[in-house]
Scaffold this active site. Sequence first.
Site, PDB file in Angstrom:
ATOM      1  N   HIS A 486       0.810  -1.223   0.000  1.00  0.00           N
ATOM      2  CA  HIS A 486       0.000   0.000   0.000  1.00  0.00           C
ATOM      3  C   HIS A 486       0.840   1.269   0.000  1.00  0.00           C
ATOM      4  CE1 HIS A 486       1.102   0.067   4.216  1.00  0.00           C
ATOM      5  NE2 HIS A 486       0.604   1.280   4.312  1.00  0.00           N
ATOM      6  N   HIS A 501       1.256   6.524  -1.674  1.00  0.00           N
ATOM      7  CA  HIS A 501       0.387   5.772  -0.761  1.00  0.00           C
ATOM      8  C   HIS A 501      -0.885   5.397  -1.504  1.00  0.00           C
ATOM      9  CE1 HIS A 501      -2.160   4.762   2.662  1.00  0.00           C
ATOM     10  NE2 HIS A 501      -1.072   4.707   3.400  1.00  0.00           N
TER      11      HIS A 501
END
Length: 580
Positions: A486, A501
């Site tokens: 992630h 992100h």
Amino acid sequence: MPVAYDEIMKLLPGLGRDDDSGDGVKRNPLDAFIALISSISSPLLWTLAGTGLLKAFLAMFVTFGWMSATSDAYIVLYAAADAFMNVLPLALAVTAARHFKANQFTALAIAGALVYPTIIAMNDGGSHSFLGIPLVIMSYTSSVLPIAVAVWVQSHVERFCTRILPSAFRNFMTPLITVLIMVPLTLLTIGPATTIVANGIANGVHWLFTTMPWLGGVVIGGFWQVFVMFGLHWGLVPIMTQEITTNGYSLIYGPIAAAVLAQAAATLAVMIRTKDSKTKELAGPAALSGFLAGITEPAIYGINLPRKLPFYFGIVGGAIGSCMGAIAGGRVDQAGVFPSLIGLPAYLATPHFALWFAGVVIACVVSFVLTFLFGVKDDEIAAVPPAAAVPAETIAEAEGIPVSAVDGDSTAPARPAARGDVSDKLPVADIVIGAPVSGHVIPLSQVPDPVFSTGVMGRGVGINPADGRIVAPIGGEVVVATDTGHAFGIRSDDGAEILVHVGIDTVNMKGDGFDVAVEKGQHVSAGDLLVTADLGRIAAAGYSPVTALLVTNTAGYEAVTPTSEGSGVTAGDSALIVSK
């Protein structure tokens, strides 16, 4: 659990169902327990907070005589406030089924049996049995652990049924067999065993807070924000819920308010004390968020922790105030209450509320005064500007990235860019950062996470992705590559430190739906694939796919300027210009 789906997933590395945790990562028992509780509890917290706050206000209205507890309006509103907590096992069944890759509706059937009216009525102290086997009937209303363990066992039963049953009968026979096995098994063994364990833990905590409340207050209250930083607070969530189920109230909740508001007070002191306008811009909203909503991440990561002393003074004030609050018997009688000024009515059940409230005030005063007098100095302000990036280690702690995955010091000044790396039309020191994914660019302030939108991690933009192909926005070394896929950190050859992100709170997916293509230490070129993310799975898990692109060492540059806000981009198109 369709067989065809599983077979397809086996052909897609990184997206298959590797194990019960959903991420294939081996953890020690404590980490695994915290990951489980985080995964199944976090989707419910906001609803618990909202309904808990409504219940607290209703209690306040009755206490002050503003509403009668026998009125129809009160009965309706109380039902609205209390219903979710009463059917908590049903909600947990859904989130646990997602975590363990079990059938959600079968999990609901199992949880429904635990809170079925006739089953609840059997909890009358009498003798009951199932096919001659003694039944130990307990109350599973508002329980946490029994259904979590039951759904874990359910997932194994379903996998077994999928392997042995013919495809013509599998769809209806698997739920039939699973429910037939799991409901009696849960009522006979899993439910009583886990309830006894949970009650034992809750009673142990209750004993600590009733015999040595000062110690419980110092440990829980003083170090609450530290627990939050490392995710350890998730381990306390089922204990607090079980406290309410067992005793009618939770004592662990009591000290938390002082700890949270103390950090907000320290941030307020920084805002008043500093002469730096940018610090004031960040510290003001961060302090307000902490006081009103109990959300302290912007305050901690953007103001207090980088300066160290305000964070430490917040801990000192929180420990003192929490000690007083625990001695006063600080408690709440509903789960999910956010420790904040808005949530203060939830603490009215405290036997010595005045003393508890005095502890909260003292916590704020101590942390504010210490920070104002000693925690903010002009040289410190110059050394740690508010627009500076949070250090890479802090980013790691905030986003679930192992600290060991971070190299170097993200607060170090960036090195000038080489002319050959940017367009001839730009000054020598300017660096062009591309979009890591195709989609629509939005201002950073619109990213639905205050840790990003407030700019505490650096300047940048958000992108609503059109697909799941995430690429390197610039060439350089991969200094952060999470196992969960992630988040990625890249230190460019020019010294810029970039964070990509993918999605909001997608760390909770534990890598499910992410196929990582790079590893830490690897050198990448702009446009190289970092990860392939399944946007459908992200949406199905209830998370936003908005991808944040940040320059985490913003302080080393004159400006970070978005170039494509409000428009569509293709991966690799210019998204940011970093000016030295």
